[in-house]
Design an enzyme around this catalytic site. Structure first.
Site, short mmCIF file in Angstrom:
data_model
loop_
_atom_site.label_atom_id
_atom_site.label_comp_id
_atom_site.label_asym_id
_atom_site.label_seq_id
_atom_site.Cartn_x
_atom_site.Cartn_y
_atom_site.Cartn_z
N LYS A 13 100.28 13.75 65.26
CA LYS A 13 101.39 13.96 64.33
C LYS A 13 101.02 14.97 63.24
CE LYS A 13 101.73 9.61 62.99
NZ LYS A 13 100.58 8.98 63.69
N ARG A 88 107.01 3.38 58.96
CA ARG A 88 106.09 2.68 59.87
C ARG A 88 106.57 1.28 60.20
NH1 ARG A 88 101.22 5.80 58.71
NH2 ARG A 88 99.44 5.11 59.92
N ARG A 127 86.96 12.09 65.52
CA ARG A 127 87.66 13.02 64.61
C ARG A 127 86.85 13.31 63.34
NH1 ARG A 127 93.82 11.64 62.91
NH2 ARG A 127 92.95 9.96 61.66
N ARG A 160 86.88 10.04 58.43
CA ARG A 160 87.72 9.14 57.64
C ARG A 160 87.17 7.71 57.68
NH1 ARG A 160 94.04 9.95 58.92
NH2 ARG A 160 93.93 7.71 58.78
N ARG A 171 94.40 -0.67 63.76
CA ARG A 171 95.52 0.24 63.46
C ARG A 171 96.45 0.35 64.67
NH1 ARG A 171 92.16 5.22 61.90
NH2 ARG A 171 94.12 6.34 61.61
#
Ligand code: AMP
Length: 215
Positions: A13, A88, A127, A160, A171
């Site tokens: 996204k 969300r 990531r 992160r 998540r």
């Protein structure tokens, strides 16, 4: 153009939103980025949000909604916006509808990126992001030329806090339970467009442009 990016964490996204920002000149509004800024600055809001974010849980609606309301009223969001990571929950989507109605606006495109869970875990745990310019990397799929350093600006790369496997799995659970019902919500409104997110960045961008330009 008023756009929502819908999809699980790691679906792309943020990556696609940044590309569309350049192409269409409308801002990306990422509630996750806004929250991380608050956490980094140590604001009261950031301190409240941090405990939820570290566990991979959703931050309470009232915090999110006041932040989004303020952001949507800014000048640069008047000719369009790309919402990334918001709404969300169905409650957030309903609150957004009400807010936009008050502003005389509506959502035109909900772009849903579809990616299998196991692919998401691999993407998220590998990531890395540049502290300085926000450029994204992946230790296997898109490694920087020099380990730990950004190719574009030389900035330091970081992982992160919520991109570890345990938090990622949580998540994804939260996504399936609370966010995935939004696919039906927007389908009923006739504004949902599903896109195969298990492709290259360029191929996904092309699919998105085809939708937005009705090719
Ligand atoms: P993201 O960068 O979109 O993956 O968001 C990172 C974290 O910020 C999430 O796991 C949540 O804890 C929090 N967050 C971001 N956006 C929202 C939202 N719309 N509602 C609730 N929590 C959010």
């Amino acid at each position: 153009m008023n756009i929502i990016f819908l999809g699980p964490p790691g679906a792309g996204k943020g990556t696609q939103a940044k590309i569309l920002v350049e192409k269409y000149g409308i801002p990306q509004i990422s509630t996750g980025d806004m929250l991380r800024e608050h956490v980094a600055k140590g604001t009261e809001l950031g301190m409240k949000a941090k405990e939820y974010m570290e566990k991979g849980q959703l931050v309470p609606d009232e915090i999110i909604l006041s932040m989004v309301k303020e952001r949507l009223s800014q000048d640069d969001a008047q000719k369009g916006f790309i919402l990334d990571g918001f709404p969300r929950t169905v409650a957030q989507a309903e609150a957004l509808d009400k807010l936009l109605e008050e502003m005389g606006k509506k959502i035109e495109y909900v772009l849903a990126l579809i990616v299998p869970d196991e692919e998401l875990v691999t993407r998220l745990t590998g990531r890395r992001t540049c502290k300085n310019c926000g450029m994204m990397y992946h230790i296997k799929f898109k490694p920087p030329k020099v380990e730990g350093k950004c190719d574009a600006c030389g900035g330091e790369l970081y992982q992160r806090a919520d991109d570890n496997e345990e938090t990622v799995r949580n998540r994804l659970k939260v996504y399936h339970e609370q966010t995935a019902p939004l696919i039906e919500y927007y389908k009923k409104k006739g504004v949902l467009f599903e896109v195969d997110g298990n492709k290259s960045i360029e191929e996904i961008t092309q699919q998105l442009i085809n939708i937005l330009e009705k090719k």
